[in-house]
Motif scaffolding. Structure first.
Motif, mmCIF file in Angstrom:
data_model
loop_
_atom_site.group_PDB
_atom_site.id
_atom_site.type_symbol
_atom_site.label_atom_id
_atom_site.label_comp_id
_atom_site.label_asym_id
_atom_site.label_seq_id
_atom_site.Cartn_x
_atom_site.Cartn_y
_atom_site.Cartn_z
ATOM 1 N N ASN A 179 0.811 -1.221 0.000
ATOM 2 C CA ASN A 179 0.000 0.000 0.000
ATOM 3 C C ASN A 179 0.846 1.272 0.000
ATOM 4 O O ASN A 179 0.515 2.246 0.676
ATOM 5 N N ASN A 180 1.929 1.260 -0.763
ATOM 6 C CA ASN A 180 2.784 2.432 -0.959
ATOM 7 C C ASN A 180 3.175 3.137 0.338
ATOM 8 O O ASN A 180 2.926 4.323 0.504
ATOM 9 N N PRO A 181 3.819 2.428 1.266
ATOM 10 C CA PRO A 181 4.156 3.043 2.552
ATOM 11 C C PRO A 181 5.213 4.143 2.402
ATOM 12 O O PRO A 181 6.026 4.133 1.470
ATOM 13 N N TYR A 182 5.196 5.063 3.342
ATOM 14 C CA TYR A 182 6.133 6.185 3.328
ATOM 15 C C TYR A 182 7.583 5.711 3.308
ATOM 16 O O TYR A 182 8.431 6.301 2.642
ATOM 17 N N VAL A 183 7.861 4.632 4.028
ATOM 18 C CA VAL A 183 9.233 4.125 4.119
ATOM 19 C C VAL A 183 9.788 3.762 2.729
ATOM 20 O O VAL A 183 11.002 3.743 2.530
ATOM 21 N N LEU A 184 8.914 3.527 1.760
ATOM 22 C CA LEU A 184 9.352 3.201 0.403
ATOM 23 C C LEU A 184 9.126 4.364 -0.568
ATOM 24 O O LEU A 184 9.047 4.178 -1.779
ATOM 25 N N SER A 185 9.068 5.577 -0.039
ATOM 26 C CA SER A 185 8.815 6.742 -0.894
ATOM 27 C C SER A 185 9.933 6.999 -1.900
ATOM 28 O O SER A 185 9.708 7.622 -2.937
ATOM 29 N N SER A 186 11.130 6.523 -1.636
ATOM 30 C CA SER A 186 12.223 6.702 -2.610
ATOM 31 C C SER A 186 12.061 5.769 -3.810
ATOM 32 O O SER A 186 12.749 5.932 -4.818
ATOM 33 N N TRP A 187 11.157 4.813 -3.722
ATOM 34 C CA TRP A 187 10.929 3.876 -4.814
ATOM 35 C C TRP A 187 10.069 4.555 -5.880
ATOM 36 O O TRP A 187 8.886 4.294 -6.029
ATOM 37 N N ASN A 188 10.684 5.426 -6.616
ATOM 38 C CA ASN A 188 10.020 6.235 -7.626
ATOM 39 C C ASN A 188 10.309 5.626 -8.999
ATOM 40 O O ASN A 188 11.476 5.424 -9.343
ATOM 41 N N PRO A 189 9.287 5.335 -9.791
ATOM 42 C CA PRO A 189 9.519 4.700 -11.086
ATOM 43 C C PRO A 189 10.384 5.524 -12.034
ATOM 44 O O PRO A 189 10.923 4.998 -12.999
ATOM 45 N N LYS A 190 10.553 6.806 -11.751
ATOM 46 C CA LYS A 190 11.351 7.666 -12.622
ATOM 47 C C LYS A 190 12.829 7.690 -12.237
ATOM 48 O O LYS A 190 13.615 8.375 -12.873
ATOM 49 N N THR A 191 13.182 6.957 -11.178
ATOM 50 C CA THR A 191 14.576 6.940 -10.739
ATOM 51 C C THR A 191 15.134 5.518 -10.805
ATOM 52 O O THR A 191 14.395 4.545 -10.903
ATOM 53 N N ASP A 192 16.435 5.419 -10.712
ATOM 54 C CA ASP A 192 17.138 4.139 -10.790
ATOM 55 C C ASP A 192 16.887 3.330 -9.516
ATOM 56 O O ASP A 192 17.205 3.786 -8.419
ATOM 57 N N CYS A 193 16.344 2.132 -9.646
ATOM 58 C CA CYS A 193 16.024 1.337 -8.457
ATOM 59 C C CYS A 193 17.274 0.910 -7.689
ATOM 60 O O CYS A 193 17.194 0.579 -6.510
ATOM 61 N N CYS A 194 18.420 0.932 -8.326
ATOM 62 C CA CYS A 194 19.658 0.602 -7.612
ATOM 63 C C CYS A 194 20.021 1.687 -6.594
ATOM 64 O O CYS A 194 20.888 1.468 -5.741
ATOM 65 N N ASP A 195 19.342 2.829 -6.675
ATOM 66 C CA ASP A 195 19.560 3.922 -5.721
ATOM 67 C C ASP A 195 18.457 4.013 -4.675
ATOM 68 O O ASP A 195 18.468 4.911 -3.838
ATOM 69 N N TRP A 196 17.489 3.122 -4.719
ATOM 70 C CA TRP A 196 16.366 3.195 -3.796
ATOM 71 C C TRP A 196 16.768 2.727 -2.401
ATOM 72 O O TRP A 196 17.656 1.876 -2.239
ATOM 73 N N TYR A 197 16.045 3.257 -1.407
ATOM 74 C CA TYR A 197 16.231 2.870 -0.014
ATOM 75 C C TYR A 197 16.027 1.368 0.128
ATOM 76 O O TYR A 197 15.058 0.810 -0.396
ATOM 77 N N SER A 198 16.950 0.718 0.802
ATOM 78 C CA SER A 198 16.903 -0.699 1.168
ATOM 79 C C SER A 198 17.144 -1.661 0.006
ATOM 80 O O SER A 198 17.027 -2.867 0.181
ATOM 81 N N VAL A 199 17.467 -1.157 -1.170
ATOM 82 C CA VAL A 199 17.721 -1.994 -2.343
ATOM 83 C C VAL A 199 19.205 -1.914 -2.697
ATOM 84 O O VAL A 199 19.783 -0.835 -2.725
ATOM 85 N N THR A 200 19.804 -3.060 -2.968
ATOM 86 C CA THR A 200 21.191 -3.101 -3.430
ATOM 87 C C THR A 200 21.238 -3.916 -4.713
ATOM 88 O O THR A 200 20.581 -4.948 -4.822
ATOM 89 N N CYS A 201 22.035 -3.432 -5.666
ATOM 90 C CA CYS A 201 22.213 -4.146 -6.929
ATOM 91 C C CYS A 201 23.650 -4.632 -7.037
ATOM 92 O O CYS A 201 24.578 -3.989 -6.538
ATOM 93 N N ASP A 202 23.826 -5.744 -7.715
ATOM 94 C CA ASP A 202 25.156 -6.260 -7.989
ATOM 95 C C ASP A 202 25.885 -5.268 -8.893
ATOM 96 O O ASP A 202 25.321 -4.789 -9.876
ATOM 97 N N SER A 203 27.126 -4.982 -8.570
ATOM 98 C CA SER A 203 27.875 -3.968 -9.317
ATOM 99 C C SER A 203 28.234 -4.404 -10.732
ATOM 100 O O SER A 203 28.541 -3.575 -11.578
ATOM 101 N N THR A 204 28.175 -5.684 -11.015
ATOM 102 C CA THR A 204 28.497 -6.174 -12.354
ATOM 103 C C THR A 204 27.246 -6.384 -13.203
ATOM 104 O O THR A 204 27.164 -5.911 -14.332
ATOM 105 N N THR A 205 26.257 -7.072 -12.648
ATOM 106 C CA THR A 205 25.052 -7.417 -13.415
ATOM 107 C C THR A 205 23.949 -6.367 -13.297
ATOM 108 O O THR A 205 23.020 -6.372 -14.098
#
Length: 137
Positions: free
Chosen positions: A43-69
């Motif tokens: 339900n789109n909680p405030y804690v996930l407000s950085s999860w904006n579809p217009k931004t890179d998800c690798c930069d979102w709060y609590s999300v980490t992406c592999d640096s190679t893949t």
């Protein structure tokens, strides 16, 4: 190529990347779609407000992406703000190695069976939640 042309080409590439962030996005589009589904399921909680579809998800709060893949390999959600059950979509992040829900007292229900689809998962931490049940049948 002469120095002026090379410099002009580099500046053009730099400005086009700044003006068009989609060119610089690292996040895998499939992973981004799944993360947005997870956000919606909560339900789109405030804690996930950085999860904006217009931004890179690798930069979102609590999300980490592999640096190679650039695939999402870690989802770590700490300290409140989430309620309900773990969404089944977590099982649709095939490169996830670390999944943590900690200090989420309003997280309830059984352990999501779709977690068993995460073949790369190395650590699952469900602590200080109200999740119950077994991981294996």
């Amino acid at each position: 190529m002469d120095l002026k042309l090379s410099t002009l080409l580099c500046l053009t590439l730099l400005f086009s990347t700044i003006l068009n962030p989609a060119l610089s996005e690292l996040c895998n589009p499939k992973d981004k779609k799944v993360l947005l589904q997870i956000k919606k399921a909560f339900n789109n909680p405030y804690v996930l407000s950085s999860w904006n579809p217009k931004t890179d998800c690798c930069d979102w709060y609590s999300v980490t992406c592999d640096s190679t893949t650039n695939r999402v390999n870690s989802l770590t959600l700490f300290s409140g703000g989430l309620s309900g059950q773990i969404p089944p979509q977590v099982g649709d992040l095939p490169y996830l190695e670390l999944l943590q829900f900690h200090k989420q007292p309003n997280l309830t229900g059984p352990i999501q069976p779709s977690i068993a689809k995460l073949k790369s998962l190395k650590l699952l931490r469900l602590s200080w939640t109200n999740i119950s049940g077994r991981l294996c049948p």
